[in-house]
Design an enzyme around this catalytic site. Structure first.
Site, PDB file in Angstrom:
ATOM      1  N   GLY A   1       0.815  -1.210   0.000  1.00 50.45           N
ATOM      2  CA  GLY A   1       0.000   0.000   0.000  1.00 50.45           C
ATOM      3  C   GLY A   1       0.844   1.254   0.000  1.00 50.45           C
ATOM      4  O   GLY A   1       0.595   2.193  -0.762  1.00 50.45           O
ATOM      5  N   ASP A   2       1.855   1.292   0.839  1.00 53.29           N
ATOM      6  CA  ASP A   2       2.721   2.470   0.921  1.00 53.29           C
ATOM      7  C   ASP A   2       3.525   2.675  -0.353  1.00 53.29           C
ATOM      8  O   ASP A   2       3.597   3.785  -0.894  1.00 53.29           O
ATOM      9  CB  ASP A   2       3.673   2.320   2.109  1.00 53.29           C
ATOM     10  CG  ASP A   2       2.956   2.438   3.435  1.00 53.29           C
ATOM     11  OD1 ASP A   2       2.663   3.560   3.852  1.00 53.29           O
ATOM     12  OD2 ASP A   2       2.684   1.390   4.051  1.00 53.29           O
ATOM     13  N   TYR A   3       4.146   1.610  -0.842  1.00 55.42           N
ATOM     14  CA  TYR A   3       5.031   1.763  -1.987  1.00 55.42           C
ATOM     15  C   TYR A   3       4.260   2.001  -3.283  1.00 55.42           C
ATOM     16  O   TYR A   3       4.703   2.762  -4.152  1.00 55.42           O
ATOM     17  CB  TYR A   3       5.962   0.557  -2.097  1.00 55.42           C
ATOM     18  CG  TYR A   3       7.007   0.557  -1.006  1.00 55.42           C
ATOM     19  CD1 TYR A   3       8.037   1.492  -1.015  1.00 55.42           C
ATOM     20  CD2 TYR A   3       6.947  -0.333   0.058  1.00 55.42           C
ATOM     21  CE1 TYR A   3       8.990   1.525  -0.011  1.00 55.42           C
ATOM     22  CE2 TYR A   3       7.889  -0.304   1.078  1.00 55.42           C
ATOM     23  CZ  TYR A   3       8.907   0.633   1.040  1.00 55.42           C
ATOM     24  OH  TYR A   3       9.839   0.678   2.043  1.00 55.42           O
TER      25      TYR A   3
ATOM     26  N   ALA B   1       3.277   5.580  -3.174  1.00 56.45           N
ATOM     27  CA  ALA B   1       4.427   6.427  -3.466  1.00 56.45           C
ATOM     28  C   ALA B   1       4.650   6.560  -4.972  1.00 56.45           C
ATOM     29  O   ALA B   1       4.965   7.650  -5.471  1.00 56.45           O
ATOM     30  CB  ALA B   1       5.676   5.860  -2.797  1.00 56.45           C
TER      31      ALA B   1
END
Length: 402
Positions: A174-176, A179
């Site tokens: 989710g984070d990457y 990003a």
């Protein structure tokens, strides 16, 4: 664009980005841009810094995850909880092209740093806002952690094996993924600014980034009423799976077209199965999935990984050992392409990290330095960029502003 720049061969040289984000999604987006020459100024709270510094494995008390994900940035300290700190931030905004934040929705507005207020300081500023659920909608005030966003996006539901609970991926997808979309949004806004001089607000929601990459899941539900389920390692087409070799290694094979599956059968020495439509035709292979997949699995189980690799390569079937990180460091292809680079860190010495992706022929990116100690570039930014005196900087430090 931002002033005080010297032209170079880096694609994003001359772009100045202020990164006031924390943890992964926002800061990794700016790291991607820093790889290609953008000047990224990472702003951290004095004393505590980005709380991501304390996450994950450590060497000599230093968080390696933060050092890896914040490379190529200039790190400064600035207390945004103070009025004076926010005024200094505005001075930096006046000299920048992009401000990225990933605070809980509403924080910037409470600080008097809403987009309309930032435009008064710099009409061309691009405000990139990374959050779990976006700046609008009923979920906008919720905390945006990756696991929660992955669950709401439908990503977690389809990850794992059908007879087991849903699983998270092996990394913080989710984070990457967010990003990467934030980096795309930033570059798109920069392109518009180059043409028109206009800044804009970029709203990046983590759940939407994940929803965007769910393949055909939404369309299949809309047109067929099918709720996609977990399939583990199985593909929708027979001939694609992870198989266990005789020496206990996992091996990935993808032979989903008729031609590739024919080549796989030849590699296995089972050419006679090409006369059997259950193996020769893709539609029939899908109808007889267990039979086809089991035949491949049984063959792989009789051979060691090295032999399987040779057979796949000889018959041009896409397949490879499932690498662990030790395998990657020893892999001749990774070595030939210099996919792992080493850079000096003032506290850790030489550290390894992945090289820049993608490769540009005219304006290649570069790993200049790993994530540096907190406040490493205070003097350069405050005295150099903003023109403060040493006494002013020392006074701000004594008051806890920087």
């Amino acid at each position: 664009m931002a002033q005080d720049k010297v032209a170079s061969t880096k694609a994003l040289e001359g772009i100045r980005i202020l990164d006031i984000g924390r943890i992964i999604a926002g800061p990794f987006a700016t790291a991607l841009l820093a790889d290609f020459g953008a000047e990224v100024i990472k702003v951290e709270q004095p004393g505590e810094g980005d709380n991501f510094r304390a996450s994950g494995p450590k060497a000599d008390g230093i968080g390696l995850w933060w050092v890896n994900d914040n490379r190529n940035k200039k790190t400064i300290t600035l207390n945004l909880d103070t009025t004076e700190g926010r005024e200094i931030l505005k001075k930096l905004i006046a000299k920048s092209d992009v401000l990225l934040e990933n605070f809980r929705t509403g924080t910037m507005e409470r600080w008097g740093l809403a987009y309309d207020q930032l435009k008064e300081v710099n009409p061309g500023i691009i405000l990139v806002r990374v959050s779990g659920f976006g700046q609008t909608g009923p979920y906008r005030g919720k905390g945006g952690y990756g696991r929660v966003a992955e669950s709401i996006a439908g990503f977690t539901f389809i990850t794992g094996f059908p007879d087991r609970p849903p699983m998270r991926a092996g990394i913080n997808v989710g984070d990457y993924m967010t990003a990467m979309f934030a980096a795309v949004g930033t570059l798109t806004a920069i392109t518009h600014k180059l043409r028109t001089g206009e800044g804009q607000e970029v709203d990046v929601a983590m759940h939407e980034a994940l929803f965007r990459v769910l393949e055909h899941t939404a369309m299949v539900y809309d047109k067929l009423g099918t709720v996609r389920q977990r399939r583990g390692n199985l593909s929708e087409a027979a001939g694609s799976n992870l198989y266990l070799t005789a020496d206990g290694k996992w091996f990935a094979i993808v032979a989903v077209t008729d031609n590739l599956f024919a080549q796989l059968l030849q590699a296995m020495g089972r050419e006679e199965l090409l006369k059997d439509e259950r193996f020769a035709l893709r539609a029939k292979r899908e109808e007889n999935y267990d039979l086809v997949d089991g035949t491949v699995a049984d063959w792989v189980a009789t051979r060691n990984a090295r032999d399987v690799q040779k057979r796949m390569d000889d018959f041009k079937v896409p397949g490879h050992l499932v690498n662990d990180i030790k395998d990657i460091f020893e892999d001749p292809h990774y070595q030939a392409r210099e996919d792992i680079v080493y850079r000096e860190h003032p506290q850790l010495g030489k550290v390894a990290m992945s090289n820049v992706v993608p490769r540009l022929s005219k304006t290649p990116g570069e790993v200049k330095w790993p994530g540096m100690p907190m406040g490493w570039h205070n003097e350069e930014i405050y005295e150099g960029l903003l023109g403060m005196s040493k006494n002013e900087v020392e006074s701000l430090k004594s008051k806890g502003v920087i």
